[in-house]
Design a protein around this motif. Structure first.
Motif, PDB file in Angstrom:
ATOM      1  N   UNK A 106      -9.774  12.123  -3.904  1.00 55.87           N
ATOM      2  CA  UNK A 106     -10.100  12.536  -2.537  1.00 55.87           C
ATOM      3  C   UNK A 106      -9.330  11.663  -1.553  1.00 55.87           C
ATOM      4  N   UNK A 107      -9.380  10.350  -1.775  1.00 54.83           N
ATOM      5  CA  UNK A 107      -8.695   9.391  -0.894  1.00 54.83           C
ATOM      6  C   UNK A 107      -7.194   9.694  -0.819  1.00 54.83           C
ATOM      7  N   UNK A 108      -6.573   9.901  -1.967  1.00 55.32           N
ATOM      8  CA  UNK A 108      -5.124  10.141  -1.994  1.00 55.32           C
ATOM      9  C   UNK A 108      -4.755  11.471  -1.336  1.00 55.32           C
ATOM     10  N   UNK A 109      -5.572  12.519  -1.581  1.00 58.21           N
ATOM     11  CA  UNK A 109      -5.314  13.825  -0.943  1.00 58.21           C
ATOM     12  C   UNK A 109      -5.480  13.717   0.576  1.00 58.21           C
ATOM     13  N   UNK A 110      -6.524  12.994   0.988  1.00 58.10           N
ATOM     14  CA  UNK A 110      -6.783  12.814   2.420  1.00 58.10           C
ATOM     15  C   UNK A 110      -5.624  12.060   3.075  1.00 58.10           C
ATOM     16  N   UNK A 111      -5.152  10.989   2.430  1.00 63.14           N
ATOM     17  CA  UNK A 111      -4.049  10.212   2.994  1.00 63.14           C
ATOM     18  C   UNK A 111      -2.758  11.027   3.011  1.00 63.14           C
ATOM     19  N   UNK A 112      -2.553  11.863   1.994  1.00 65.55           N
ATOM     20  CA  UNK A 112      -1.378  12.761   1.996  1.00 65.55           C
ATOM     21  C   UNK A 112      -1.422  13.668   3.223  1.00 65.55           C
ATOM     22  N   UNK A 113      -2.609  14.203   3.490  1.00 59.66           N
ATOM     23  CA  UNK A 113      -2.789  15.118   4.625  1.00 59.66           C
ATOM     24  C   UNK A 113      -2.541  14.389   5.948  1.00 59.66           C
ATOM     25  N   UNK A 114      -3.146  13.191   6.093  1.00 59.43           N
ATOM     26  CA  UNK A 114      -3.038  12.482   7.368  1.00 59.43           C
ATOM     27  C   UNK A 114      -1.691  11.833   7.610  1.00 59.43           C
ATOM     28  N   UNK A 169       2.510   1.242   8.564  1.00 62.68           N
ATOM     29  CA  UNK A 169       2.758   0.744   7.208  1.00 62.68           C
ATOM     30  C   UNK A 169       1.813   1.360   6.200  1.00 62.68           C
ATOM     31  N   UNK A 170       0.536   1.471   6.591  1.00 64.29           N
ATOM     32  CA  UNK A 170      -0.489   2.023   5.707  1.00 64.29           C
ATOM     33  C   UNK A 170      -0.241   3.508   5.453  1.00 64.29           C
ATOM     34  N   UNK A 171       0.527   4.169   6.321  1.00 68.25           N
ATOM     35  CA  UNK A 171       0.805   5.592   6.116  1.00 68.25           C
ATOM     36  C   UNK A 171       1.864   5.821   5.033  1.00 68.25           C
ATOM     37  N   UNK A 175       1.891   2.024  -0.101  1.00 67.53           N
ATOM     38  CA  UNK A 175       0.908   1.062   0.410  1.00 67.53           C
ATOM     39  C   UNK A 175      -0.492   1.643   0.332  1.00 67.53           C
ATOM     40  N   UNK A 176      -0.716   2.868   0.852  1.00 67.15           N
ATOM     41  CA  UNK A 176      -2.092   3.370   0.890  1.00 67.15           C
ATOM     42  C   UNK A 176      -2.683   3.621  -0.486  1.00 67.15           C
ATOM     43  N   UNK A 177      -1.820   3.809  -1.493  1.00 65.45           N
ATOM     44  CA  UNK A 177      -2.340   4.004  -2.847  1.00 65.45           C
ATOM     45  C   UNK A 177      -2.962   2.718  -3.407  1.00 65.45           C
TER      46      UNK A 177
END
Length: 200
Positions: A106-114, A169-171, A175-177
């Motif tokens: 969920x976290x990875x899909x959400x970050x991909x989207x954002x 950077x977090x995007x 990094x976000x992974x």
């Protein structure tokens, strides 16, 4: 809000919450179907299409709903007007609490989207939510200055660029992974990094 609007909102939230639960139920995230959502939310399939248009749009709304709830909780922490360090730690704990509700897929899909870039090169999160976060952080930095916890040599512009550099950077997927588990250390480093030099 009249009775009809209230019922509509309640129905939408019911679908969002059911979808959120299904997306976070399995360790692998599972590939949920509209039928799964219909059954879990106890609504008609037409209700989902009426309010969300498609499964893809519904999933995007689930991500937005999750982030909005996290930001609203952060605003409540800010409104308590507690000291700078206490507030920054509470904001960090708030983020950890929300991140603990979701699984890795969920976290990875959400970050991909954002973090998906638009034609101007900006990510969705930068456009939709970062401005609110910037204003909140600026208010907090001002509070920290008054308390002597933020070095006066750091201007508003510097602090905002510093914060923007962190967000940008977090995007980055690399990094976000990995960053999810380091929220607490990140906050500690931020507090120490902008504190006045007490030597001498």
């Amino acid at each position: 809000m009249n009775g009809f609007e209230k019922r509509t909102e309640e129905k939408k939230n019911k679908v969002l919450e059911a979808t959120f639960e299904l997306m976070n139920r399995d360790a692998d995230g599972g590939n949920i179907t509209i039928e799964d959502i219909v059954k879990h939310a106890n609504v008609a399939k037409t209700t989902i299409f009426k309010y969300f248009g498609s499964k893809e749009n519904l999933i995007q709304k689930v991500f937005e709903h999750f982030i909005t709830q996290m930001i609203e909780a952060a605003k409540e922490i800010m409104d308590e007007n507690k000291p700078f360090e206490e507030t920054l730690i509470a904001l960090s704990q708030n983020k950890i609490r929300f991140l603990n509700q979701i699984n890795k897929p969920f976290y990875l899909k959400m970050m991909d989207y954002y973090t998906e870039k638009n034609e101007d090169g900006f990510s969705r999160i930068m456009q939709q939510y970062t401005q609110q976060n910037f204003m909140m952080m600026l208010e907090l930095f001002h509070r920290g200055r008054k308390e002597g916890k933020v070095d006066l040599k750091y201007s508003d512009e510097f602090l905002m660029l510093y914060f923007q550099a962190i967000v940008e950077g977090v995007s980055n997927p690399q990094i976000y992974e990995k960053i999810k588990d380091y929220t607490e250390e990140w906050t500690e480093m931020l507090i120490k990094g902008i504190a006045p030099d007490r030597r001498g």
